[in-house]
Each structure stands twice: as structure tokens, then as C-alpha cells.
Design a protein around this motif. Structure first.
Motif, PDB file in Angstrom:
ATOM      1  N   TYR A  40      13.502  19.914 -21.304  1.00 45.04           N
ATOM      2  CA  TYR A  40      13.726  19.682 -22.734  1.00 45.04           C
ATOM      3  C   TYR A  40      15.161  20.016 -23.105  1.00 45.04           C
ATOM      4  O   TYR A  40      15.719  21.034 -22.683  1.00 45.04           O
ATOM      5  CB  TYR A  40      12.769  20.539 -23.557  1.00 45.04           C
ATOM      6  N   ASN A  41      15.754  19.158 -23.917  1.00 39.92           N
ATOM      7  CA  ASN A  41      17.113  19.363 -24.432  1.00 39.92           C
ATOM      8  C   ASN A  41      17.085  19.021 -25.920  1.00 39.92           C
ATOM      9  O   ASN A  41      16.828  17.870 -26.278  1.00 39.92           O
ATOM     10  CB  ASN A  41      18.088  18.452 -23.687  1.00 39.92           C
ATOM     11  N   GLU A  97      -4.894  18.274 -36.121  1.00 39.94           N
ATOM     12  CA  GLU A  97      -4.821  19.724 -36.314  1.00 39.94           C
ATOM     13  C   GLU A  97      -4.276  20.404 -35.059  1.00 39.94           C
ATOM     14  O   GLU A  97      -3.465  21.335 -35.142  1.00 39.94           O
ATOM     15  CB  GLU A  97      -6.206  20.273 -36.653  1.00 39.94           C
ATOM     16  N   LEU A  98      -4.704  19.923 -33.897  1.00 39.04           N
ATOM     17  CA  LEU A  98      -4.232  20.507 -32.645  1.00 39.04           C
ATOM     18  C   LEU A  98      -2.761  20.184 -32.391  1.00 39.04           C
ATOM     19  O   LEU A  98      -2.020  21.002 -31.843  1.00 39.04           O
ATOM     20  CB  LEU A  98      -5.103  20.006 -31.487  1.00 39.04           C
ATOM     21  N   THR A  99      -2.343  18.982 -32.790  1.00 38.86           N
ATOM     22  CA  THR A  99      -0.927  18.625 -32.654  1.00 38.86           C
ATOM     23  C   THR A  99      -0.056  19.549 -33.496  1.00 38.86           C
ATOM     24  O   THR A  99       0.998  20.012 -33.051  1.00 38.86           O
ATOM     25  CB  THR A  99      -0.704  17.163 -33.074  1.00 38.86           C
ATOM     26  N   LEU A 100      -0.480  19.837 -34.710  1.00 40.45           N
ATOM     27  CA  LEU A 100       0.270  20.753 -35.564  1.00 40.45           C
ATOM     28  C   LEU A 100       0.397  22.131 -34.931  1.00 40.45           C
ATOM     29  O   LEU A 100       1.411  22.818 -35.097  1.00 40.45           O
ATOM     30  CB  LEU A 100      -0.401  20.847 -36.932  1.00 40.45           C
ATOM     31  N   LEU A 101      -0.622  22.541 -34.191  1.00 44.09           N
ATOM     32  CA  LEU A 101      -0.607  23.852 -33.541  1.00 44.09           C
ATOM     33  C   LEU A 101       0.279  23.884 -32.295  1.00 44.09           C
ATOM     34  O   LEU A 101       0.944  24.878 -32.016  1.00 44.09           O
ATOM     35  CB  LEU A 101      -2.029  24.269 -33.158  1.00 44.09           C
ATOM     36  N   HIS A 102       0.289  22.786 -31.540  1.00 46.53           N
ATOM     37  CA  HIS A 102       0.859  22.833 -30.190  1.00 46.53           C
ATOM     38  C   HIS A 102       2.094  21.964 -29.960  1.00 46.53           C
ATOM     39  O   HIS A 102       2.678  22.011 -28.870  1.00 46.53           O
ATOM     40  CB  HIS A 102      -0.215  22.426 -29.171  1.00 46.53           C
ATOM     41  N   TYR A 103       2.519  21.162 -30.949  1.00 51.42           N
ATOM     42  CA  TYR A 103       3.622  20.238 -30.696  1.00 51.42           C
ATOM     43  C   TYR A 103       4.895  20.968 -30.266  1.00 51.42           C
ATOM     44  O   TYR A 103       5.650  20.492 -29.427  1.00 51.42           O
ATOM     45  CB  TYR A 103       3.900  19.390 -31.937  1.00 51.42           C
ATOM     46  N   PHE A 108       2.881  20.526 -20.898  1.00 48.17           N
ATOM     47  CA  PHE A 108       3.338  21.279 -22.062  1.00 48.17           C
ATOM     48  C   PHE A 108       2.806  20.754 -23.390  1.00 48.17           C
ATOM     49  O   PHE A 108       2.931  21.434 -24.410  1.00 48.17           O
ATOM     50  CB  PHE A 108       4.865  21.341 -22.089  1.00 48.17           C
ATOM     51  N   PHE A 109       2.220  19.552 -23.387  1.00 51.65           N
ATOM     52  CA  PHE A 109       1.651  19.065 -24.639  1.00 51.65           C
ATOM     53  C   PHE A 109       0.238  18.519 -24.477  1.00 51.65           C
ATOM     54  O   PHE A 109      -0.706  19.044 -25.066  1.00 51.65           O
ATOM     55  CB  PHE A 109       2.549  17.998 -25.271  1.00 51.65           C
ATOM     56  N   ASN A 120       5.264  23.328 -28.370  1.00 56.10           N
ATOM     57  CA  ASN A 120       5.262  23.799 -26.987  1.00 56.10           C
ATOM     58  C   ASN A 120       6.112  22.915 -26.078  1.00 56.10           C
ATOM     59  O   ASN A 120       6.542  23.351 -25.009  1.00 56.10           O
ATOM     60  CB  ASN A 120       3.826  23.875 -26.465  1.00 56.10           C
ATOM     61  N   MET A 121       6.364  21.667 -26.488  1.00 59.61           N
ATOM     62  CA  MET A 121       7.193  20.787 -25.664  1.00 59.61           C
ATOM     63  C   MET A 121       8.594  21.348 -25.463  1.00 59.61           C
ATOM     64  O   MET A 121       9.254  21.050 -24.469  1.00 59.61           O
ATOM     65  CB  MET A 121       7.263  19.394 -26.279  1.00 59.61           C
TER      66      MET A 121
END
Length: 301
Positions: free
Chosen positions: A205-206, A190-196, A43-44, A198-199
Motif C-alpha cells: 500500500y502507498n 456495515e462490515l466495509t465501514l469497519l474494515h476498509y 487485508f480486506f 485495513n487495506m
């Protein structure tokens, strides 16, 4: 009962997650991966890099005749073997090694170079590795745990507060991750800003276990996310970090202690972390499983 190989498919996500949970239930200890690593990679990690489809091709499944999983091979730098038994049949192990070697060979244009971390108590797997020409590197990985048998004090300096995942914007959490692991102004950032965000789609996930320490400016300066395995009543940390300029203030300890107390409220008895560091030792974590790193390089027959 016969065991047969098949390739992994995207729809097998929950099947593998269930297998990891059931394996822990049966073995009463981690094998190699717990649910955190499986879900974090999907997911990340691989989503962020845009390589999820290619990564899925490097996951192998072995099933019993009834369709239940007997073993899984996953790729994450090394190849990780997850088995339903501590010492599975030799034929199965041979097939798992052969699968990993084939995938490594495909990556390297015909030359095989890979490593396989094997738990110290999986002696049969280590013997198969030795027979296939692998050698011990001296390197080790670990799975570490802390018993949640007390209340943990949460002490924050003034000017900071702890927030749950549903109280913080995803961008702020992504920036916290970027600053903690020091990769600002990179393509990866930049990719982290786009996809973080999604976790939050991960099955385990809670938001009440996705915790951030926030300063007066609203910046996430320390954080921890805990994946929750409700069947086994365990939590697993992934990821954890504190921004470089905010270390040595007790923020990491405070946010983790808050997470531990919330786990206790859910009925958890233990929390795990994948890599041991002095910080975790000070918190009371001890190594539960050592994995010896076996390496192979050369050409297969």
C-alpha cells in the motif's frame, strides 16, 4: 531438488508476497495472481467477512529443500495455482490438484466441485487437469496491462478534486466503495465501514497511489488504489470504482490517469488490471495472459 508440501501459516504472508514478485521477475509475465490480489484478499476481502483463518487453511505451499517456494495454491472462488516455472514437474502439479480437490471435498461434505483457471501457456498443467477428469468450461479469465510510455491527461469537471489516501477519512473511502458497487444498507456495507481501513496495512500500500475523486460535499465519488511492486516496477489496480450517480463524467478516467502519471514518476513501466472491461479497453489496456477455466465435479478416488 526435492519439493515438499506444507500448510500455510499467517507468518508466511510476506514469503508468499516475495514469491509472487520473484515469479513475475523470472517469467516476465503474470502467472495467475500478482501481489494485488494476494494482499487485497488478506487485508480486506477475508478480513471483512471474518473468514481469514478459514481461508488460510485453503492455501497450500510447496517448498524446495532450501526453503524457497516452488508453488502456491490459493482459494478465491476457484483455486489458483502459482508456480515458479511455466511447466513445473508433473508430480508437483498432481499434488496441487489433489490439495485443491481435498479442500473442495471438505467444503462440500464429501463431494468435489471446483474450478481451476490455468494460463493458456501452461500446457502441461492443462494436460494434468485433463487426465484427472477436468473439462474446459469455455469460460476465461484474463490479466491485462497498459504500458506507461506517455503522459496521461488528467481532466476533471469543475467541482471535483483528486486526493491522496492520507488526505481522506477512511469512512469516506469506505462509503465510496459501497456506493460504487451498490450495496448500501446491507450487512456487507456495515462490515466495509469497519474494515476498509485495513487495506492501508498491506505491504504494497502507498497512500500516494490510493486516489479518490471528491465532490464539493466531501464525498468520494470515484477512486482507484494501485498496489506498487517496486522490484518489478509495475503497478496493479485494486479496487477501482465510480459511484452510480457520477458515471459518464470522466471521473474514472481522470483518477486512473492521475494514478498512471504517479506510477511513471516512481519509475513504473507497466500497470495491470485483473478483469478486462470496455472501460479498460478504451484506456488502452490489452490482454497479456488468458486463463482457461477447468472444472471438476464428482468424487475423487
Amino acid at each position: 531438488m526435492n519439493i515438499n508440501f506444507r500448510s500455510y501459516r499467517s507468518e508466511d504472508l510476506l514469503k508468499v508476497r516475495h514469491f509472487l514478485i520473484q515469479s513475475y521477475s523470472k517469467l516476465k509475465t503474470p502467472n495467475t495472481w500478482l501481489i494485488d490480489r494476494w494482499e487485497f484478499v488478506v487485508f480486506f476481502q477475508e478480513t471483512r467477512s471474518g473468514t481469514l483463518e478459514q481461508w488460510e487453511q485453503k492455501v497450500g505451499l510447496w517448498e524446495y529443500e532450501n526453503g524457497e517456494l516452488a508453488a502456491v495454491v490459493c482459494r478465491d472462488d476457484g483455486f489458483y495455482f502459482q508456480c515458479a516455472e511455466m511447466n513445473p514437474p508433473e508430480k508437483l502439479l498432481e499434488e496441487m490438484f489433489a490439495f485443491a480437490e481435498q479442500k473442495a471435498e471438505e467444503e462440500n461434505g464429501g463431494y468435489v466441485e471446483l474450478y481451476v483457471p490455468i494460463p493458456e501457456n501452461m500446457t502441461f498443467a492443462a494436460e494434468v487437469a485433463r487426465k484427472r477428469g477436468y473439462h474446459l468450461t469455455g469460460g476465461k479469465e484474463s490479466v491485462n496491462s497498459l504500458r506507461l510510455d506517455k503522459e496521461f491527461p488528467v481532466e476533471l469537471p469543475s467541482g471535483f478534486r483528486i486526493c491522496s489516501g492520507d488526505e481522506i477519512e477512511v469512512t469516506a473511502k469506505a462509503l465510496g466503495h459501497i456506493m460504487a458497487f451498490d450495496y448500501a444498507e446491507t450487512v456487507e456495507a456495515e462490515l466495509t465501514l469497519l474494515h476498509y481501513g485495513n487495506m492501508s496495512n498491506a505491504p504494497s500500500y502507498n497512500p500516494q497511489l490510493d486516489l479518490s475523486v471528491v465532490n464539493d460535499a466531501g464525498e468520494v465519488v470515484s477512486f482507484c488504489n494501485i498496489f506498487w511492486d517496486s522490484s518489478n516496477r509495475i503497478g496493479v489496480l485494486e479496487p477501482v470504482g465510480t459511484s452510480i450517480n457520477y458515471r459518464k463524467l470522466g471521473l474514472g478516467r481522470a483518477v486512473l490517469h492521475e494514478g498512471f502519471n504517479r506510477l511513471k514518476q516512481l519509475g513504473a513501466s507497466k500497470v495491470y488490471v485483473g478483469s478486462m472491461q470496455p472501460f479498460y479497453e478504451k484506456l488502452g489496456f490489452t490482454t497479456e495472459v488468458w486463463l482457461q477455466v477447468w472444472e471438476y465435479s464428482g468424487h475423487t478416488d
